[in-house]
Design a protein around this motif. Structure first.
Motif, PDB file in Angstrom:
ATOM      1  N   ASP A   3      -4.680  15.504  38.240  1.00  0.00           N
ATOM      2  CA  ASP A   3      -4.151  14.865  37.038  1.00  0.00           C
ATOM      3  C   ASP A   3      -3.636  13.452  37.304  1.00  0.00           C
ATOM      4  O   ASP A   3      -3.774  12.567  36.458  1.00  0.00           O
ATOM      5  N   VAL A  65     -14.927   7.707  32.067  1.00  0.00           N
ATOM      6  CA  VAL A  65     -15.079   9.168  32.128  1.00  0.00           C
ATOM      7  C   VAL A  65     -16.482   9.537  32.600  1.00  0.00           C
ATOM      8  O   VAL A  65     -16.645  10.396  33.475  1.00  0.00           O
ATOM      9  N   PRO A  71     -12.449  14.067  34.728  1.00  0.00           N
ATOM     10  CA  PRO A  71     -12.369  15.289  33.925  1.00  0.00           C
ATOM     11  C   PRO A  71     -11.307  15.199  32.826  1.00  0.00           C
ATOM     12  O   PRO A  71     -10.239  15.791  32.902  1.00  0.00           O
ATOM     13  N   ALA A  72     -11.622  14.447  31.787  1.00  0.00           N
ATOM     14  CA  ALA A  72     -10.716  14.334  30.646  1.00  0.00           C
ATOM     15  C   ALA A  72     -11.240  15.231  29.531  1.00  0.00           C
ATOM     16  O   ALA A  72     -12.424  15.181  29.194  1.00  0.00           O
ATOM     17  N   SER A  73     -10.359  16.038  28.974  1.00  0.00           N
ATOM     18  CA  SER A  73     -10.778  16.969  27.928  1.00  0.00           C
ATOM     19  C   SER A  73     -10.925  16.247  26.594  1.00  0.00           C
ATOM     20  O   SER A  73     -10.275  15.222  26.345  1.00  0.00           O
ATOM     21  N   PRO A  74     -11.761  16.780  25.716  1.00  0.00           N
ATOM     22  CA  PRO A  74     -11.852  16.204  24.366  1.00  0.00           C
ATOM     23  C   PRO A  74     -10.492  16.170  23.663  1.00  0.00           C
ATOM     24  O   PRO A  74     -10.157  15.184  23.012  1.00  0.00           O
ATOM     25  N   ALA A  75      -9.699  17.241  23.818  1.00  0.00           N
ATOM     26  CA  ALA A  75      -8.377  17.280  23.180  1.00  0.00           C
ATOM     27  C   ALA A  75      -7.473  16.174  23.723  1.00  0.00           C
ATOM     28  O   ALA A  75      -6.751  15.519  22.969  1.00  0.00           O
ATOM     29  N   GLY A  76      -7.514  15.959  25.029  1.00  0.00           N
ATOM     30  CA  GLY A  76      -6.707  14.903  25.627  1.00  0.00           C
ATOM     31  C   GLY A  76      -7.138  13.528  25.167  1.00  0.00           C
ATOM     32  O   GLY A  76      -6.304  12.678  24.833  1.00  0.00           O
ATOM     33  N   ILE A 139      -3.759  11.995  27.858  1.00  0.00           N
ATOM     34  CA  ILE A 139      -5.163  12.228  28.209  1.00  0.00           C
ATOM     35  C   ILE A 139      -5.263  12.989  29.518  1.00  0.00           C
ATOM     36  O   ILE A 139      -6.059  13.934  29.641  1.00  0.00           O
ATOM     37  N   LEU A 142      -3.625  16.875  28.975  1.00  0.00           N
ATOM     38  CA  LEU A 142      -4.166  17.865  28.020  1.00  0.00           C
ATOM     39  C   LEU A 142      -5.581  18.298  28.376  1.00  0.00           C
ATOM     40  O   LEU A 142      -6.359  17.601  28.928  1.00  0.00           O
TER      41      LEU A 142
END
Length: 142
Positions: A3, A65, A71-76, A139, A142
């Motif tokens: 992270d 990205v 590794p960033a999530s769509p939600a983040g 970002i 999450l």
């Protein structure tokens, strides 16, 4: 990638993106001059700037990205960029920055534009950086 590394990559990208979008690609002179005016004209110029600004940021963040496999999530990503959008629009109305300076004992600083140093601009940029830090943190987390 942990992270902290995600945060570092995104924070650096948002900072570079902010510089590029706020000063070169994401705002016309007309938008800058009129975005804080009252009424529909002010809001139209503000929304145009915020949309252009965040188009630049979004392209840059997605490039990092994809290219670096961050590794960033769509939600983040959605949450972080939404926080950036809302806070940027709020601060660019200018009155929140002036209000904050006046209520934290910095009224003279807010009026330095007449003396060769623009206190309002410096405070505006500092607040944008703080909000981008929060966006990067969201970002990454999450």
């Amino acid at each position: 990638m942990n992270d902290a590394t995600v945060f570092a990559a995104i924070a650096a990208t948002l900072y570079a993106g902010h510089q590029l979008a706020d000063h070169v690609l994401g705002q016309t002179d007309k938008q800058a001059a009129h975005k804080a005016q009252p009424g529909w004209s002010g809001w139209r110029h503000l929304f145009g700037h915020v949309a252009m600004y965040h188009a630049v940021l979004t392209v840059m963040v997605f490039a990092v990205v994809v290219v670096l496999h961050v590794p960033a999530s769509p939600a983040g990503l959605i949450t972080g960029l939404t926080v950036s959008t809302v806070t940027h629009a709020f601060l660019d109305r200018r009155w929140p920055v002036r209000w904050l300076l006046e209520h934290t004992g910095s009224t003279p600083f807010s009026r330095l534009a007449d003396h060769g140093l623009n206190g309002m601009y410096l405070a505006d940029q500092s607040l944008h950086y703080g909000c981008l830090w929060l966006a990067a943190l969201l970002i990454a987390a999450l």
